[in-house]
Design a protein around this motif. Structure first.
Motif, mmCIF file in Angstrom:
data_model
loop_
_atom_site.group_PDB
_atom_site.id
_atom_site.type_symbol
_atom_site.label_atom_id
_atom_site.label_comp_id
_atom_site.label_asym_id
_atom_site.label_seq_id
_atom_site.Cartn_x
_atom_site.Cartn_y
_atom_site.Cartn_z
ATOM 1 N N ALA A 113 62.484 8.953 66.923
ATOM 2 C CA ALA A 113 61.420 9.810 66.404
ATOM 3 C C ALA A 113 60.376 10.087 67.483
ATOM 4 O O ALA A 113 59.993 9.184 68.228
ATOM 5 C CB ALA A 113 60.760 9.146 65.202
ATOM 6 N N GLY B 240 63.500 6.360 62.141
ATOM 7 C CA GLY B 240 62.303 6.812 62.824
ATOM 8 C C GLY B 240 61.167 5.820 62.920
ATOM 9 O O GLY B 240 60.030 6.221 63.181
ATOM 10 N N THR C 89 62.798 14.759 66.809
ATOM 11 C CA THR C 89 63.491 13.689 67.523
ATOM 12 C C THR C 89 63.484 13.901 69.028
ATOM 13 O O THR C 89 63.281 15.003 69.526
ATOM 14 C CB THR C 89 64.953 13.567 67.058
#
Length: 368
Positions: free
Chosen positions: A289, A197, A283
């Motif tokens: 992310a 992320g 997501t």
């Protein structure tokens, strides 16, 4: 001086609680009968994993707010029975281990003995994963992230830790960074192991670099959680894990000769989804992310050391770590040769020694 949990705190920690029965829709109530799993199956699978750990530890549910709890292993610094007397070990900030998406605390089985040899270590199942409670998360990505972070902060307060070395893998790395941004006074050192992320998704409106079949599959599966197929496979689920993730048997071959690890992974992820749903809400296709951490990591206070650990064969590239290092030259980056994304399992000895060096450096900086 590192604050140690009081006796009353340890008694509270050691209190076993029964997981509360959560309301389920009819389809989720049907799934357990279709899937050969249950909380007791997960408990048994975890115990098989932890039989490879030699140092003594306690295990407990740590109560937090809203009836939730975080399943925790705790390794103290007390000498083992029969060990020769010697000078007291120097104080070290506790090491707290956070697993990644779809994982659980027992995946650290090859690391716990070594890492706990020099000081206290805590490993826990993230909220919504493993044997921790599985609440309903916010559909808002910032709200879901906040639930993870506040659960960790409540856990820290209940356990009685003043500060800690926070080490997270994959999703655990992302959440470790988010926690450090919110509670900098509680983090002595931030260790990010193959963190998920961090980079933003590249601007690619036509998705030319993504194969058509992947785009088609993503479109079909987008309404579902990432591991929905595992649960829909029903009785074939365990075999599906053994087939798709056959690499895990090799990663842990030094301690297990059978399907202990794949069974554990199956039972971790065949339960009612909770943290998995939160991850989905955090997501965008395909696994990026919604709130990239690289855009925020620069706000980590300068006095908090940050270390990255990557595997040389990982599909997660180390560009994010090096990009951050451009603005924070003191950032440490270690790439472990021969390791993939699960660097702590691929090359456990090298990983353990890397973390011990980080801990030793943290200890040297502590006030006497």
């Amino acid at each position: 001086m590192v604050a140690r949990p009081s006796q009353s705190t340890m008694r509270r920690m050691a209190e076993e609680i029964q997981p509360t029965k959560e309301q389920r829709s009819w389809i989720l109530s049907w799934l357990p009968s279709w899937c050969p799993t249950s909380p007791s199956h997960l408990k048994d699978a975890e115990e098989k994993m932890l039989k490879s750990v030699n140092r003594p530890f306690s295990r407990q549910h740590v109560r937090i707010s809203n009836g939730d709890y975080l399943w925790t292993l705790a390794f103290s610094t007390r000498p083992q029975a029969g060990s020769p007397p010697g000078p007291p070990a120097p104080h070290r900030s506790p090491l707290v281990l956070l697993h990644g998406f779809g994982g659980g605390l027992a995946l650290w089985a090859q690391n716990l003995d070594c890492l706990s040899s020099s000081g206290p270590v805590y490993a826990l199942d993230l909220l919504g994963f493993g044997r921790s409670s599985r609440p309903q998360f916010s559909a808002d990505p910032e709200g879901a992230e906040g639930q993870f972070v506040e659960a960790l902060e409540e856990w820290r307060e209940k356990v009685g830790l003043e500060e800690m070395v926070l080490l997270g893998h994959n999703l655990g790395g992302y959440l470790s960074a988010a926690y450090t941004l919110k509670y900098p006074q509680r983090v002595k050192h931030l260790v990010l192991v193959e963190p998920w992320g961090f980079p933003a998704r590249a601007e690619n409106p036509n998705h030319h670099s993504i194969p058509v079949w992947i785009r088609a599959m993503g479109a079909v599966m987008s309404p579902f959680n990432p591991l929905a197929g595992l649960r829909l496979a029903g009785p074939l689920g365990p075999m599906l894990v053994q087939t798709i993730r056959s690499d895990f048997k090799q990663k842990y071959s030094s301690v297990f000769e059978d399907n202990t690890v794949s069974d554990y992974i199956y039972h971790l992820n065949a339960q009612t989804p909770s943290g998995e749903t939160a991850f989905t809400n955090m997501t965008i296709p395909y696994g990026w992310a919604k709130r990239p951490m690289l855009e925020r990591i620069g706000q980590v206070q300068a006095h908090i050391p940050v270390s990255f650990i990557y595997g040389s064969r990982s599909s997660i590239d180390s560009h994010s770590g090096y990009a951050f290092k451009k603005t924070r030259p003191d950032v440490q980056i270690t790439v472990i040769r021969g390791a993939g994304h699960y660097v702590f399992a691929d090359q456990p000895d090298d990983f353990n020694q890397t973390v011990l060096r980080i801990l030793a450096g943290t200890q040297e900086k502590m006030p006497r």
